[in-house]
Design a protein around this motif. Structure first.
Motif, short mmCIF file in Angstrom:
data_model
loop_
_atom_site.label_atom_id
_atom_site.label_comp_id
_atom_site.label_asym_id
_atom_site.label_seq_id
_atom_site.Cartn_x
_atom_site.Cartn_y
_atom_site.Cartn_z
N GLN A 244 0.84 -1.19 0.00
CA GLN A 244 0.00 0.00 0.00
C GLN A 244 0.89 1.25 0.00
O GLN A 244 1.85 1.35 0.78
CB GLN A 244 -0.90 0.02 1.25
N TRP B 174 2.39 4.55 0.96
CA TRP B 174 2.46 5.07 2.33
C TRP B 174 3.01 6.50 2.38
O TRP B 174 2.43 7.38 3.01
CB TRP B 174 3.30 4.14 3.18
N TYR C 6 6.32 2.05 0.72
CA TYR C 6 5.12 1.21 0.75
C TYR C 6 5.04 0.48 2.08
O TYR C 6 6.06 0.19 2.71
CB TYR C 6 5.15 0.19 -0.39
N LEU C 7 3.81 0.15 2.47
CA LEU C 7 3.58 -0.68 3.66
C LEU C 7 2.98 -2.01 3.22
O LEU C 7 2.03 -2.03 2.42
CB LEU C 7 2.64 0.02 4.64
N HIS D 136 -3.36 -2.77 9.43
CA HIS D 136 -3.73 -3.26 8.10
C HIS D 136 -4.98 -2.56 7.59
O HIS D 136 -5.05 -2.17 6.42
CB HIS D 136 -3.95 -4.78 8.14
N SER E 99 -4.13 1.12 6.56
CA SER E 99 -3.36 1.21 5.31
C SER E 99 -4.21 0.79 4.12
O SER E 99 -4.06 1.35 3.03
CB SER E 99 -2.10 0.36 5.40
N ALA F 76 -5.53 3.31 0.97
CA ALA F 76 -4.58 2.84 -0.05
C ALA F 76 -4.63 3.66 -1.33
O ALA F 76 -3.61 3.81 -2.01
CB ALA F 76 -4.85 1.37 -0.36
N HIS G 196 -4.06 10.61 5.99
CA HIS G 196 -2.97 9.93 6.70
C HIS G 196 -3.04 10.28 8.18
O HIS G 196 -4.00 10.90 8.65
CB HIS G 196 -1.62 10.31 6.09
#
Length: 378
Positions: A188, A190, A212-213, A273, A276, A280, A361
């Motif tokens: 995802q 980030w 990215y995560l 999770h 994110s 996304a 965010h």
């Protein structure tokens, strides 16, 4: 890969989180039920030597190869969703907005940067983030590890790793050999960090890096340093990593410290999770820290801070220098709108932010590692 860039190179970084049993923490933030992968760079590295960082590295031409279209889904963006238009007055970060077809690649940047992050994670840590077939993986939860039956014997996998390190194009060959594809759908978007001008000298390295995560169900069965670029690895919860940093066991460059503080908002792997995944497709803002040098330390200013320049010197050609004879404490006491990282030394950092986070965010927790307390001003 954008060969037209003169002042920095494009890169991709992966914040790899894996579910883990919650245990008695070293931190007052309480137990966390996941761990992050941190890699220690070689002391001989030309960039952040001996630092603990997230896996990642330079984007290569092989990450943009049209041959990936023969393995990945034929749908637009290879099955990735389209990022929503940015808020009014904002624009998509240039790293992602660049038309890659004009640069000779039919592969979207959002796909190629994820391939880069996954390839680098394999090269540096020996972890294969792949899914069988053409993908994407079924389900919406954290990504499962690649089934053991899909992995070649250890010696063969080690040889593949060596080959990919020598020639990034071999990563596509490995995927084809295993009948798998990079799990780009588990990554995802980030953040996006551009190395500041003030942290590099003439001809020094600068990177425009997509962060990215990725959330994995559990820690991969095998993690190993490559003993080339990486000399050690560590799986740690975010607050425990910061405690190690505070005790000078390890050190982080400022972006890694900032992101670890941001992850300290989430003690629950499920909540991380979900957060994110929910944001996304919101995108992110490119951040180039601007260095303000005080008499007893430095302050990295980030977009939104009241001292951040209206027209920042992205290329370094203006040779703009921000400095003051004041102490950091005096600069902080005079301010009211903060988005900054205070740096007393490499193991004494603090993030101060009181602006509204963009793109849905979340701001980092303000974990103070020895600087004076200015929270009353926030």
């Amino acid at each position: 890969m954008n060969s037209r860039l003169r002042h920095w190179r494009e890169a991709a970084t992966l914040l790899l989180a894996a579910g883990a049993p919650a245990r008695l923490p070293r931190s007052p933030l309480g137990p966390f039920d996941y761990e992050l992968l941190l890699l220690q760079r070689s002391s001989r590295s030309g960039f952040a030597p001996s630092a603990h960082v997230f896996p990642g590295g330079l984007v290569e031409a092989a990450d943009f190869s049209a041959d990936w279209l023969g393995l990945l889904p034929a749908s637009p963006q290879c099955g990735l969703g389209l990022v929503r238009p940015p808020p009014p007055g904002s624009c998509r970060a240039p790293l992602f907005a660049t038309d890659r077809e004009q640069l000779g690649s039919p592969l979207p940047g959002e796909v190629a940067f994820r391939i880069c992050a996954i390839r680098e994670t394999f090269e540096e840590a020996g972890i294969l983030l792949l899914v069988p077939g053409r993908g994407p993986a079924a389900g919406s939860g954290p990504a499962p590890p690649l089934p053991a039956a899909r992995l070649p014997p250890a010696a063969e996998l080690s040889e593949w790793r060596r080959r990919v390190q020598e020639d990034p194009a071999c990563f596509l060959q490995l995927c084809r050999h295993l009948g798998c594809v990079p799990n780009i759908w588990a990554l995802q978007e980030w953040s996006n960090w551009l190395t500041p001008v003030g942290r590099t000298g003439r001809g020094a390295r600068r990177y425009d890096a997509a962060f990215y995560l990725c959330c994995l169900e559990r820690r991969p069965p095998l993690t190993s340093q490559d003993d080339r670029e990486v000399t050690a690895f560590l799986w740690s919860s975010p607050p425990e990593a910061i405690e190690r940093f505070k005790s000078q066991e390890i050190w982080f460059p400022p972006p890694q410290f900032y992101e670890l503080c941001r992850l300290c908002n989430f003690s629950s792997f499920h909540e991380l999770h979900k957060f994110s995944s929910d944001r996304a497709l919101e995108g992110c803002e490119r951040w180039m820290p601007v260095m303000l040098t005080a008499s007893d330390g430095d302050i990295e200013l980030l977009p939104g801070d009241e001292l951040y320049p209206e027209d920042p010197d992205y290329t370094g050609e203006k040779k703009t220098i921000m400095s003051t004879d004041k102490k950091v404490e005096d600069v902080m006491k005079e301010g009211s709108v903060f988005h900054r990282i205070v740096i007393k030394n490499i193991n004494n950092l603090a993030v101060y932010v009181n602006i509204q986070a963009k793109y849905k965010h979340i701001n980092p927790l303000m974990i103070n590692l020895g600087c004076s307390d200015y929270n009353s001003r926030l």
